[in-house]
Scaffold this motif. Structure first.
Motif: not given
Length: 361
Positions: A212-226
């Motif tokens: 599941n972690s690999i799947k999440a990392a292979q997909h694009g996301h919108t999130f908060l960063l710095s």
């Protein structure tokens, strides 16, 4: 940087019902500030670009060579770590047609109970108090020196996502540890990287968590960063690392055997993930922390790749804990090139093992 350490106790409200108190010690320099003071030269940028492409080609299957991610459990001392990494250079030249060596320069150390030495990024001198400002500088300086002296770009573990910006332009491989692989922020940041990211199975051994972690990392996301809203594209180079597990009685259970690799092949086949790939960690729960078993485990993995085309295509490399001397010591031990965290194989065994792997490959 300003070395005046003013402490101020700060309490801030998270909600009308919840308050938390911290002691704010120092405001840290930004990644951009530290990069400006400790830049990567154009020559080394070109070297990294070349190494990144070669390592990524192995993960995608475009290159049939084998990765060997090798080095100390924790990069505790700049001189001994760079001494170790530099010794790999001549070996890399000898085995270049079979193997690509990636030095482990792990600057953060996860602690199961939160106690103990947490790595050079937090504690540049293991015998002194933590110093994050000096630690972040030491982390970057050591990575740059290792590349300069060896011609080999390195791997590090992304233990703290907040630290990533200080070294993101230096690394050719990133590992997400067994305790971090379920964390959402690690997964999201991994989805925005353009180098291979290895996701370890959790200490429980549940492979679905890793997948599941690999799947999440292979997909694009919108999130908060710095303090920015960002959008990642997804990282097709995200892949598995098998490191063994621990059962409810505290017993180490390895997962590097042929049957384990076959099971992972099946999981990849059902997953629809890009670039099925796995790195086998030869220490930790795969060895039961019996550091001197790493050579045997490494050779068994290569033996398994000879008996299945699917396993041969999936297994892309090994992760080996190695330093200048066999074993380990306490942080205050002071022996040059001897690990102060997990025990490692020493240089003589390391050299022989790498040449053996090249022959077996």
């Amino acid at each position: 940087y300003d070395s005046n350490r003013k402490e101020c106790a700060v309490s801030f409200s998270l909600s009308t019902q919840c308050h938390m108190s911290f002691t704010f010690l120092n405001e840290l320099p930004s990644p951009a500030e530290i990069k400006q003071n400790y830049p990567l030269s154009d020559k080394l940028k070109a070297l990294k670009k070349e190494r990144d492409a070669a390592i990524s080609a192995i993960i995608t299957g475009a290159d049939s060579r084998f990765l060997v991610i090798i080095g100390p459990c924790s990069a505790d001392n700049e001189d001994s770590v760079c001494d170790y990494v530099s010794r790999l250079t001549s070996i890399q030249e000898d085995v270049a047609d079979k193997l690509i060596l990636i030095p482990r320069v792990y600057t953060n150390k996860p602690r199961t109970t939160g106690e103990g030495y947490k790595g050079i990024a937090s504690q540049p001198d293991p015998e002194k108090a933590p110093d994050m400002i000096e630690g972040l500088i030491a982390m970057r300086k050591m990575h740059i020196r290792a590349i300069e002296e060896s011609g080999l770009t390195c791997a590090d573990e992304m233990l703290y996502p907040e630290n990533w910006g200080y070294v993101e332009d230096l690394l050719s491989y990133v590992a997400i540890g067994a305790r971090s692989v379920e964390d959402q922020q690690h997964r999201l940041i991994s989805s925005g990287l353009d180098i291979p990211v290895g996701m370890k199975n959790p200490t429980s051994g549940d492979l679905t968590v890793m997948m599941n972690s690999i799947k999440a990392a292979q997909h694009g996301h919108t999130f908060l960063l710095s303090q920015w809203e960002v959008r990642s594209k997804g990282n097709p180079l995200a892949h598995a690392i098998l490191r063994g597990s621990v059962n409810k009685y505290g017993r180490a259970l390895p997962n590097y055997h042929y049957e384990d690799l076959s099971q992972l092949c099946e999981l990849y086949g059902k997953s629809g993930l890009e670039n099925p790939a796995v790195i086998i960690d030869t220490n930790h729960s795969n060895s039961g922390k019996q550091w001197d078993q790493q050579a045997r485990i490494a050779k068994e993995v290569l033996h398994s790749t000879r008996h299945s085309g699917d396993i041969h295509r999936m297994v892309k490399g090994l992760m080996i804990e190695s330093y200048l001397l066999d074993g380990n010591q306490k942080p205050e031990g002071g022996v040059y090139g001897l690990s102060i965290t997990d025990a490692c194989i020493g240089w003589e065994k390391t050299e022989q093992l790498v040449y053996d792997l090249a022959e077996l490959r």
